[in-house]
Scaffold this motif. Structure first.
Motif, PDB file in Angstrom:
ATOM      1  N   THR A  35       0.801  -1.178  -0.041  1.00 40.18           N
ATOM      2  CA  THR A  35      -0.279  -0.086  -0.060  1.00 40.18           C
ATOM      3  C   THR A  35       1.019   1.163   0.059  1.00 40.18           C
ATOM      4  OG1 THR A  35      -0.129  -0.140   2.506  1.00 40.18           O
ATOM      5  CG2 THR A  35      -2.032  -1.087   1.066  1.00 40.18           C
TER       6      THR A  35
ATOM      7  N   GLU B 112      -8.984 -11.531   0.332  1.00 46.32           N
ATOM      8  CA  GLU B 112      -9.319 -10.357  -0.352  1.00 46.32           C
ATOM      9  C   GLU B 112      -8.857  -9.199   0.470  1.00 46.32           C
ATOM     10  OE1 GLU B 112     -13.616  -7.701  -0.141  1.00 46.32           O
ATOM     11  OE2 GLU B 112     -13.769  -9.831  -1.092  1.00 46.32           O
ATOM     12  N   LEU B 113      -8.794  -9.288   1.869  1.00 43.14           N
ATOM     13  CA  LEU B 113      -8.048  -8.447   2.824  1.00 43.14           C
ATOM     14  C   LEU B 113      -6.275  -8.255   2.456  1.00 43.14           C
ATOM     15  CD1 LEU B 113      -8.048  -6.294   5.345  1.00 43.14           C
ATOM     16  CD2 LEU B 113      -7.839  -8.277   6.767  1.00 43.14           C
TER      17      LEU B 113
ATOM     18  N   ARG C 165      -6.090  -6.359  -0.628  1.00 42.93           N
ATOM     19  CA  ARG C 165      -6.282  -4.982  -0.519  1.00 42.93           C
ATOM     20  C   ARG C 165      -5.229  -4.068   0.181  1.00 42.93           C
ATOM     21  NH1 ARG C 165     -11.003  -5.588   1.576  1.00 42.93           N
ATOM     22  NH2 ARG C 165     -10.612  -5.116   3.783  1.00 42.93           N
ATOM     23  N   THR C 166      -4.553  -5.171   1.312  1.00 38.84           N
ATOM     24  CA  THR C 166      -3.599  -4.438   2.165  1.00 38.84           C
ATOM     25  C   THR C 166      -2.045  -4.637   1.712  1.00 38.84           C
ATOM     26  OG1 THR C 166      -3.757  -6.148   3.824  1.00 38.84           O
ATOM     27  CG2 THR C 166      -5.134  -4.205   4.026  1.00 38.84           C
TER      28      THR C 166
END
Length: 132
Positions: A17, A69-70, A73-74
């Motif tokens: 990120t 998914e987490l 995303r991170t």
């Protein structure tokens, strides 16, 4: 790239990120270690490393497969995502040492890694010293 004595250290961008890199460390005998802290799926890195044999890969697996998914995303990996990353490498690494599991998921990640049955793959312990 930086040279220090018999070592050469080359940074490679990895997916996270915030801007992050992994480091390819090569010694004068041709042994290679690739270390990355936080990283998600990052196919460009494996393409750039190319056909070089990685003797030891130290890589982030922060979440169990159920939280894929987490993880994406991170900017992290799960055991399943790690397997996909390994499949992008031309030559499989000699050892895969996993770091950075979120403490509440450590046992689940450890169990999922064991189920993968990949020789030389294991979760590192806090404070552990390794030799390459």
């Amino acid at each position: 790239m930086v040279r220090e004595g018999e070592y050469k250290v080359t940074p490679y961008r990895v997916s996270h990120t915030v801007p992050s890199v992994g480091y390819l460390v090569e010694d004068g005998k041709g042994r290679r270690l690739f270390y990355t802290g936080d990283t998600g799926p990052t196919p460009g890195t494996w393409k750039k490393i190319g056909k070089r044999k990685i003797h030891c890969l130290i890589i982030d697996v922060s979440f169990p497969d159920a939280l894929e998914e987490l993880a994406i995303r991170t900017g992290h990996l799960t055991p399943r995502l790690l397997r996909l990353e390994l499949s992008k490498m031309v030559l499989p690494p000699g050892r895969v040492l996993i770091t950075h599991p979120k403490p509440r998921y450590r046992k689940t990640i450890e169990r999922e890694i064991r189920k993968m049955k990949i020789d030389g793959m294991r979760l590192l312990r806090d404070g552990e010293t390794i030799s390459v």
